[in-house]
Design a protein around this motif. Structure first.
Motif, PDB file in Angstrom:
ATOM      1  N   VAL A  35     -16.404  24.187 -27.608  1.00 34.57           N
ATOM      2  CA  VAL A  35     -16.017  24.970 -28.775  1.00 34.57           C
ATOM      3  C   VAL A  35     -15.448  26.390 -28.486  1.00 34.57           C
ATOM      4  CG1 VAL A  35     -16.166  25.551 -31.405  1.00 34.57           C
ATOM      5  CG2 VAL A  35     -17.354  23.625 -30.168  1.00 34.57           C
ATOM      6  N   GLN A  36     -14.188  26.555 -28.583  1.00 39.52           N
ATOM      7  CA  GLN A  36     -13.678  28.123 -28.344  1.00 39.52           C
ATOM      8  C   GLN A  36     -12.622  28.567 -29.287  1.00 39.52           C
ATOM      9  OE1 GLN A  36     -11.890  28.422 -24.611  1.00 39.52           O
ATOM     10  NE2 GLN A  36     -10.608  26.700 -24.545  1.00 39.52           N
ATOM     11  N   PRO A  37     -12.766  29.554 -29.637  1.00 42.22           N
ATOM     12  CA  PRO A  37     -11.326  30.177 -30.585  1.00 42.22           C
ATOM     13  C   PRO A  37     -10.192  30.281 -29.690  1.00 42.22           C
ATOM     14  CG  PRO A  37     -12.692  32.055 -29.758  1.00 42.22           C
ATOM     15  CD  PRO A  37     -13.445  30.939 -29.334  1.00 42.22           C
ATOM     16  N   VAL A  38      -9.021  29.868 -30.402  1.00 41.75           N
ATOM     17  CA  VAL A  38      -7.792  29.775 -29.800  1.00 41.75           C
ATOM     18  C   VAL A  38      -7.264  31.205 -29.062  1.00 41.75           C
ATOM     19  CG1 VAL A  38      -5.249  29.407 -30.162  1.00 41.75           C
ATOM     20  CG2 VAL A  38      -6.860  27.995 -31.106  1.00 41.75           C
ATOM     21  N   LYS A  39      -7.718  32.120 -29.896  1.00 40.64           N
ATOM     22  CA  LYS A  39      -7.362  33.350 -29.343  1.00 40.64           C
ATOM     23  C   LYS A  39      -7.865  33.748 -28.006  1.00 40.64           C
ATOM     24  CE  LYS A  39      -6.746  35.943 -33.541  1.00 40.64           C
ATOM     25  NZ  LYS A  39      -6.989  37.226 -34.402  1.00 40.64           N
ATOM     26  N   GLU A  40      -8.823  33.238 -27.750  1.00 37.13           N
ATOM     27  CA  GLU A  40      -9.669  33.351 -26.279  1.00 37.13           C
ATOM     28  C   GLU A  40      -9.074  32.594 -25.129  1.00 37.13           C
ATOM     29  OE1 GLU A  40     -13.781  31.238 -24.652  1.00 37.13           O
ATOM     30  OE2 GLU A  40     -14.352  32.911 -26.230  1.00 37.13           O
ATOM     31  N   TYR A  41      -8.329  31.518 -25.544  1.00 36.96           N
ATOM     32  CA  TYR A  41      -7.466  30.745 -24.589  1.00 36.96           C
ATOM     33  C   TYR A  41      -6.523  31.531 -23.830  1.00 36.96           C
ATOM     34  CZ  TYR A  41      -5.209  26.392 -22.740  1.00 36.96           C
ATOM     35  OH  TYR A  41      -4.504  25.722 -21.713  1.00 36.96           O
ATOM     36  N   MET A  42      -5.670  32.308 -24.809  1.00 40.79           N
ATOM     37  CA  MET A  42      -4.699  33.187 -23.918  1.00 40.79           C
ATOM     38  C   MET A  42      -5.259  34.222 -22.872  1.00 40.79           C
ATOM     39  SD  MET A  42      -1.386  34.114 -24.678  1.00 40.79           S
ATOM     40  CE  MET A  42      -0.287  35.226 -24.397  1.00 40.79           C
ATOM     41  N   SER A  43      -6.605  34.576 -23.010  1.00 45.57           N
ATOM     42  CA  SER A  43      -6.997  35.354 -22.193  1.00 45.57           C
ATOM     43  C   SER A  43      -7.590  34.543 -20.801  1.00 45.57           C
ATOM     44  CB  SER A  43      -8.152  36.450 -22.502  1.00 45.57           C
ATOM     45  OG  SER A  43      -9.147  35.416 -23.147  1.00 45.57           O
ATOM     46  N   LEU A  44      -7.994  33.419 -21.018  1.00 42.38           N
ATOM     47  CA  LEU A  44      -8.156  32.512 -19.928  1.00 42.38           C
ATOM     48  C   LEU A  44      -7.046  32.107 -18.902  1.00 42.38           C
ATOM     49  CD1 LEU A  44     -10.882  30.379 -21.785  1.00 42.38           C
ATOM     50  CD2 LEU A  44     -11.229  32.206 -20.075  1.00 42.38           C
ATOM     51  N   MET A  45      -5.844  32.133 -19.506  1.00 43.47           N
ATOM     52  CA  MET A  45      -4.790  31.579 -18.754  1.00 43.47           C
ATOM     53  C   MET A  45      -4.283  32.530 -17.809  1.00 43.47           C
ATOM     54  SD  MET A  45      -4.412  28.122 -19.275  1.00 43.47           S
ATOM     55  CE  MET A  45      -2.856  27.602 -18.813  1.00 43.47           C
ATOM     56  N   THR A  46      -5.023  32.894 -16.928  1.00 44.22           N
ATOM     57  CA  THR A  46      -4.572  33.849 -15.836  1.00 44.22           C
ATOM     58  C   THR A  46      -4.853  33.340 -14.346  1.00 44.22           C
ATOM     59  OG1 THR A  46      -6.624  35.167 -15.896  1.00 44.22           O
ATOM     60  CG2 THR A  46      -4.938  35.805 -17.384  1.00 44.22           C
ATOM     61  N   SER A  47      -4.159  33.599 -13.672  1.00 43.51           N
ATOM     62  CA  SER A  47      -4.474  33.115 -12.126  1.00 43.51           C
ATOM     63  C   SER A  47      -5.581  33.348 -11.558  1.00 43.51           C
ATOM     64  CB  SER A  47      -3.264  33.710 -11.198  1.00 43.51           C
ATOM     65  OG  SER A  47      -3.144  35.221 -11.303  1.00 43.51           O
ATOM     66  N   THR A  48      -6.098  34.614 -12.127  1.00 43.97           N
ATOM     67  CA  THR A  48      -7.670  35.168 -11.510  1.00 43.97           C
ATOM     68  C   THR A  48      -8.682  34.097 -12.056  1.00 43.97           C
ATOM     69  OG1 THR A  48      -7.642  36.718 -13.475  1.00 43.97           O
ATOM     70  CG2 THR A  48      -6.906  37.373 -11.331  1.00 43.97           C
ATOM     71  N   ASN A  49      -8.457  33.157 -12.863  1.00 43.85           N
ATOM     72  CA  ASN A  49      -9.594  32.402 -13.607  1.00 43.85           C
ATOM     73  C   ASN A  49      -9.360  31.092 -12.790  1.00 43.85           C
ATOM     74  OD1 ASN A  49     -10.765  34.098 -15.377  1.00 43.85           O
ATOM     75  ND2 ASN A  49      -9.238  33.946 -16.895  1.00 43.85           N
ATOM     76  N   ILE A  50      -8.242  30.986 -11.879  1.00 43.69           N
ATOM     77  CA  ILE A  50      -8.041  29.655 -11.500  1.00 43.69           C
ATOM     78  C   ILE A  50      -8.428  29.880  -9.992  1.00 43.69           C
ATOM     79  CG2 ILE A  50      -6.474  27.640 -11.289  1.00 43.69           C
ATOM     80  CD1 ILE A  50      -5.160  28.518 -13.693  1.00 43.69           C
ATOM     81  N   PRO A  51      -9.135  29.660  -9.261  1.00 40.36           N
ATOM     82  CA  PRO A  51      -9.639  30.041  -7.888  1.00 40.36           C
ATOM     83  C   PRO A  51      -8.345  29.288  -6.972  1.00 40.36           C
ATOM     84  CG  PRO A  51     -11.734  29.355  -8.877  1.00 40.36           C
ATOM     85  CD  PRO A  51     -10.631  29.070  -9.903  1.00 40.36           C
ATOM     86  N   ALA A  52      -7.937  28.181  -6.873  1.00 41.78           N
ATOM     87  CA  ALA A  52      -7.256  27.322  -6.247  1.00 41.78           C
ATOM     88  C   ALA A  52      -5.921  27.997  -6.400  1.00 41.78           C
ATOM     89  CB  ALA A  52      -7.060  26.004  -6.473  1.00 41.78           C
TER      90      ALA A  52
END
Length: 366
Positions: free
Chosen positions: A221-238
């Protein structure tokens, strides 16, 4: 005087200079375009999720930030339980199906009524909302990319859909179909990939999230506003590894071309270097002259590379209208600094070798 000397040397061999500039330009363009493509697509995806207007996303615990890859492991009846919670205005289940036939795209199976309640509905550019089991909505970018007009048949998942509406881009996905029909096609009866929750007021988001976590402890369960900050290349190791690899490749191209260019320059100017030394030029002066020449060459390449990046982006967007390539001043500066650093490294050995030449031997060089 030094500037005029460097400038004349640089354009003494215009073809070689042009090749050097192009090599740097390609290096800069690769860095800017690769980073712009990955960050642009991630940011555009996040904005489309945020554009729905929901406050909370409920997903399976095993889900990743790429919600289209999750499948449909949650019973759709969960929506009824969430709807009963205090401060919940509406809940909309969605089934997402990743499709690679004829292109890479994510199909959103939605319930038009509940989705409209959560998102305040689509902005229709043409047509109407879905009513029948085979109706389909597509956004304007998808319509342009696939050359689809209102009323046409759109084959997808071995099924013929009728495009009944073209909507403005920026909300959820690009392709929307009735969730019940999609469930039947993919064998996910009464299942959903994600639940979009709209609170009575945004201030109640934290309270509703706490209640959902108590009701569904095994779900994410997460707020939609948080999703924006997660969608960066630094959060995707590969993805970060891929970007670093491509930057290293681009730098290697520029470094090798600069090294070859400056090495041949030193060989060609052996007699000139001898003349300079005989006139009292120090080793430092010769090194500075060659590194200054390299820096000027690199600066020309950087400006050419930035222009080439915009040209490549325009070409990509013309061929693939659904792509999003984000060119930022930050990465223009970073790409330029990377190119300069690589060029200086590539020119250092030839410059050092030039400074060590003996004046008498250099003057006798044929």
């Amino acid at each position: 005087m030094m500037g005029q000397f460097v400038w004349n040397n640089l354009f003494h061999r215009p073809v070689r200079t042009l090749i050097g500039v192009l090599a740097i330009a390609v290096e800069v363009m690769l860095v800017i375009t690769i980073v712009g493509l990955t960050s642009g697509m991630l940011q555009e995806t996040a904005k489309r999720i945020e554009g729905i207007g929901a406050d909370i996303m409920v997903q399976p615990n095993s889900s990743t930030m790429f919600i289209g890859f999750t499948g449909a492991p949650m019973p759709i009846k969960i929506a009824e339980k969430i709807q009963e919670l205090k401060y919940v205005a509406s809940v909309s289940p969605a089934l997402l199906q990743f499709n690679t036939s004829g292109g890479v795209e994510t199909i959103w199976g939605i319930d038009p009524v509940s989705f409209r309640q959560v998102s305040n509905g689509f902005v229709f550019l043409e047509g109407r909302d879905m009513e029948g089991p085979d109706d389909m909505l597509i956004d304007d970018w998808q319509a342009k990319a696939k050359h689809v007009a209102l009323g046409q048949t759109y084959p997808l998942l071995n099924h013929d859909w009728k495009v009944v509406g073209i909507v403005e881009h920026g909300k959820a996905g690009r392709i929307f179909v009735p969730i019940t029909t999609l469930q039947a096609l993919v064998g996910a009866h009464d299942k959903a990939t994600i639940f979009l929750v709209k609170c009575t007021r945004p201030d109640h988001t934290a309270d509703v999230m706490a209640e959902i976590k108590e009701l569904l402890p095994t779900n994410k369960v997460q707020p939609v506003k948080e999703y924006m900050s997660l969608m960066t290349s630094t959060n995707i190791p590969a993805l970060q590894t891929f970007i670093h690899s491509m930057i290293a490749l681009a730098v290697s191209i520029g470094l090798l071309v600069i090294f070859l260019s400056m090495y041949t320059t030193v060989l060609e100017r052996t007699r000139d270097i001898g003349v300079l030394k005989s006139l009292g030029a120090s080793k430092g002066l010769i090194v500075r002259a060659l590194l200054a020449e390299t820096t000027l060459l690199c600066l020309l390449g950087i400006f050419a590379g930035i222009g080439l990046s915009y040209a490549v982006r325009a070409g990509f967007l013309k061929m693939f209208p659904t792509l999003s390539i984000l060119i930022t001043p930050e990465w223009m500066v970073k790409a330029g600094l990377i190119a300069i650093a690589g060029a200086i490294v590539g020119a250092s050995y030839p410059a050092w070798q030039a400074s060590r030449k003996d004046a008498v031997e250099a003057l006798a060089y044929d």
